[in-house]
Motif scaffolding. Sequence first.
Motif, PDB file in Angstrom:
ATOM      1  N   UNK A 370       0.780  -1.156  -0.130  1.00  0.00           N
ATOM      2  CA  UNK A 370      -0.136  -0.040  -0.091  1.00  0.00           C
ATOM      3  C   UNK A 370       0.870   1.362  -0.055  1.00  0.00           C
ATOM      4  N   UNK A 371       0.561   2.191  -0.892  1.00  0.00           N
ATOM      5  CA  UNK A 371       1.204   3.520  -0.815  1.00  0.00           C
ATOM      6  C   UNK A 371       0.253   4.495  -0.295  1.00  0.00           C
ATOM      7  N   UNK A 372       0.418   5.198   0.679  1.00  0.00           N
ATOM      8  CA  UNK A 372      -0.084   6.253   1.230  1.00  0.00           C
ATOM      9  C   UNK A 372       0.228   7.690   1.051  1.00  0.00           C
ATOM     10  N   UNK A 373      -0.488   8.523   0.239  1.00  0.00           N
ATOM     11  CA  UNK A 373      -0.402  10.061  -0.040  1.00  0.00           C
ATOM     12  C   UNK A 373      -1.045  10.925   0.909  1.00  0.00           C
ATOM     13  N   UNK A 374      -0.122  11.901   1.405  1.00  0.00           N
ATOM     14  CA  UNK A 374      -0.708  12.820   2.224  1.00  0.00           C
ATOM     15  C   UNK A 374      -1.558  14.038   1.503  1.00  0.00           C
TER      16      UNK A 374
END
Length: 408
Positions: A370-374
């Motif tokens: 999973x990649x999380x973008x702020x």
Amino acid sequence: MIPDNVIRQQCENRNSFYLYEERVMLERIAQLRHHFKDIDFLFSVKANPAPAVLDRVFGSGLGADAASPAEVMLARERGVKKENILYSAPGKDVKEIEAALPYSTVVADSIDEVSRINDAAGRLGMKAKIGLRINPGFTFSGNRRGGAPEKFGIDIEQAVAKLPDFEKLENIEIDGIHVHLRSQELDTAVIARYYERLLKSAADFAEALGRPPGFIDLGSGMGIPFGPGDTEVDTKRLGETVTSFRKIFSEKLAGTRIMIESGRFICGEAGLYCTKVMDRKVSRGKTFVFLHSTLNGFARPSYEMAARYFCAGGDPGGYEPLFTTENAFEFIALTDSREVETVTLVGNLCTNTDVIAEDISMPKLRCGDILVVTNAGCYGATLTPFAFSSFGRPAELFLRTDGTVTET
């Protein structure tokens, strides 16, 4: 940061989604109210019109900055009163004016529009209190005397000259002014000086009007930290500035409501965009990691990359909110991998513009990670071309203070 286990749980049945955190929004609202005394805050609906976000914001007593009749109705449906909804946008259609007049304060963006609003009010059989959007005789930063040409609003000298004519119109009453010159400003001193100039300009306008206006909408400008070197705006100092200059002009602005718009300040940092790794490949020594729905899920990181390319080293400033700054988004990998590699993060669309980061160091991402973008809580879903390749839009989820997650 939202706990990893909450994100992982939502990823079990989804490849990509937005996740908005109620706690952060409540903290921002409380901060503004603590530092700005007797100020009415308006939430800019266009920043994030997700139903759960609007329920929370308007449930907290904020008014609405609406840019369309649809946004007026979104606020009205949540119990926001007419006097707390300002509808301000350029180029309004007559039908849009008529749709909004019964439920909001319509703000005229041009001299001709004042007449159109008057005619619309006449057809509706009402006397409408309206606002004027003003292009003041100064720029936001104060670096240009006499102001600048603007797409938005009526030049202040034109508005003052036309006041006698406006006052003769039978179906409207000029009740206030609205000024908004810039978004996403982080220099507290610049914003404070803007508030000072604007309150003085409002006092001068009141003198020309012959009475204190019912309201002044100061717009906003208050930004949030996007880039790695950004610092937070000093809301305490800004609140003191407004209080101080309100007292100085108290006679001319007696009884005048002061409003400030706030969209991204409340919801920007409250949102994450989460996407799964779908594939990876190495092409002539360059590693590509493929993510689900980037340009067509959360477009702003791709817009940032495009702005860098098209400006070729120039300054793409002024294209807010499509482009805010370089490195405006942090990419956080949820993976067990300890190995670090240099990768280019791309999406699954059939276009080379579907890139969100190039040649950055990341933990080695594998399919299913999973990649999380702020900074995905403002101008995220609302600016994204979901129809591209017909994948459908990502879910928008809401994390409540009690730990439950609901779809919005």
